[in-house]
Design a protein around this motif. Structure first.
Motif, short mmCIF file in Angstrom:
data_model
loop_
_atom_site.label_atom_id
_atom_site.label_comp_id
_atom_site.label_asym_id
_atom_site.label_seq_id
_atom_site.Cartn_x
_atom_site.Cartn_y
_atom_site.Cartn_z
N TYR A 76 0.53 -8.57 5.30
CA TYR A 76 1.31 -8.68 6.53
C TYR A 76 1.24 -7.45 7.43
O TYR A 76 1.82 -7.45 8.51
N GLY A 77 0.57 -6.42 6.98
CA GLY A 77 0.63 -5.12 7.64
C GLY A 77 0.13 -5.05 9.06
O GLY A 77 0.77 -4.45 9.91
N GLU A 78 -1.01 -5.64 9.34
CA GLU A 78 -1.57 -5.50 10.68
C GLU A 78 -0.69 -6.16 11.74
O GLU A 78 -0.45 -5.60 12.80
N LYS A 79 -0.16 -7.33 11.45
CA LYS A 79 0.74 -8.00 12.40
C LYS A 79 1.97 -7.14 12.67
O LYS A 79 2.38 -6.96 13.81
N GLU A 87 -1.57 -0.13 20.03
CA GLU A 87 -2.92 -0.26 19.48
C GLU A 87 -3.64 1.07 19.38
O GLU A 87 -4.42 1.28 18.45
N LYS A 88 -3.36 1.96 20.31
CA LYS A 88 -4.01 3.26 20.30
C LYS A 88 -3.61 4.07 19.05
O LYS A 88 -4.45 4.67 18.38
N LYS A 89 -2.31 4.06 18.72
CA LYS A 89 -1.83 4.78 17.54
C LYS A 89 -2.34 4.12 16.26
O LYS A 89 -2.71 4.81 15.31
N TYR A 90 -2.35 2.81 16.26
CA TYR A 90 -2.85 2.08 15.11
C TYR A 90 -4.32 2.43 14.87
O TYR A 90 -4.72 2.74 13.74
N TRP A 120 2.23 1.86 3.03
CA TRP A 120 2.09 0.72 3.93
C TRP A 120 0.81 0.85 4.76
O TRP A 120 0.05 -0.11 4.91
N VAL A 121 0.57 2.04 5.28
CA VAL A 121 -0.62 2.27 6.11
C VAL A 121 -1.89 2.06 5.29
O VAL A 121 -2.84 1.43 5.76
N CYS A 122 -1.91 2.56 4.06
CA CYS A 122 -3.10 2.38 3.21
C CYS A 122 -3.39 0.90 2.97
O CYS A 122 -4.54 0.47 3.02
#
Length: 160
Positions: A76-79, A87-90, A120-122
C-alpha cells in the motif's frame, strides 16, 4: 496525542511480562509506536532481566515487526506515499534508497528519523527483502548495544 498513555502501557508490559513485554514493544516500534525500544530494554535490565536475552528478544521483536511494516508498505506504500509526500520528495527518497540501499538504511537508522518511517520507505521503494532484513537486524543489534552496553557496564561497576 498524549504519549504518557503509551509510556505507562509499555512500562507495565515490561514490569508484568518481562522479556515478552520487551518483544511486544520491539515488535510494535516499526509498525506504529513512537518510543525507541531501547528505553524499555534498559528498564527491563534495571528490573533484573538478563541483558543478553533483552538484546536478543528486542532485536527479534523489532525485526519481526519490520517484516510486517515492509509487507504493508510494499502493498500500500506508493498510494499512501503520494498522499503524504509530493512526487518530487517521493522521487528524491526513492533515488536515495536506490543509490545507497542497505548502507543508507544502516546510516539513517542511527539518526533521529523515526524507525517506522524508514521501514515504510524501504517497503514502499521495494528495497530487496533480504537486504532490508539484514539491515534491520544489524542496525537494531548495534543501536540497542550502543544504548544498553554502557548501562550494563555502569551497572556492573556500581557506577549506576
Amino acid at each position: 496525542m498524549d504519549l504518557t498513555f503509551f509510556q505507562s502501557f509499555f512500562m507495565n508490559l515490561v514490569e508484568k511480562y518481562g522479556l515478552f513485554g520487551i518483544f511486544i514493544i520491539g515488535f510494535s516500534e516499526p509498525i506504529f509506536q513512537p518510543f525507541p525500544t531501547e528505553i524499555f530494554m534498559i528498564a527491563g535490565i534495571a528490573l533484573g532481566l538478563d541483558w543478553k536475552l533483552v538484546m536478543i528478544v528486542g532485536a527479534l521483536g523489532t525485526t519481526i515487526g519490520s517484516i510486517i511494516t515492509y509487507y504493508l508498505a510494499s502493498k500500500y506504500g506508493e498510494k499512501l506515499a503520494y498522499k503524504l509526500f509530493d512526487e518530487k520528495k517521493y522521487a528524491k527518497g526513492e533515488k536515495f534508497f536506490k543509490k545507497y540501499g542497505i548502507w543508507g538504511f544502516l546510516i539513517i537508522s542511527f539518526t533521529p528519523l523515526p524507525f517506522e518511517i524508514m521501514c515504510w520507505v524501504c517497503g514502499s521503494f521495494e528495497m530487496p527483502f533480504k537486504n532490508y532484513l539484514f539491515a534491520v537486524f544489524i542496525s537494531r543489534v548495534i543501536k540497542h548495544g550502543i544504548f544498553i552496553i554502557p548501562f550494563v557496564l555502569g551497572y556492573d561497576l556500581n557506577i549506576l
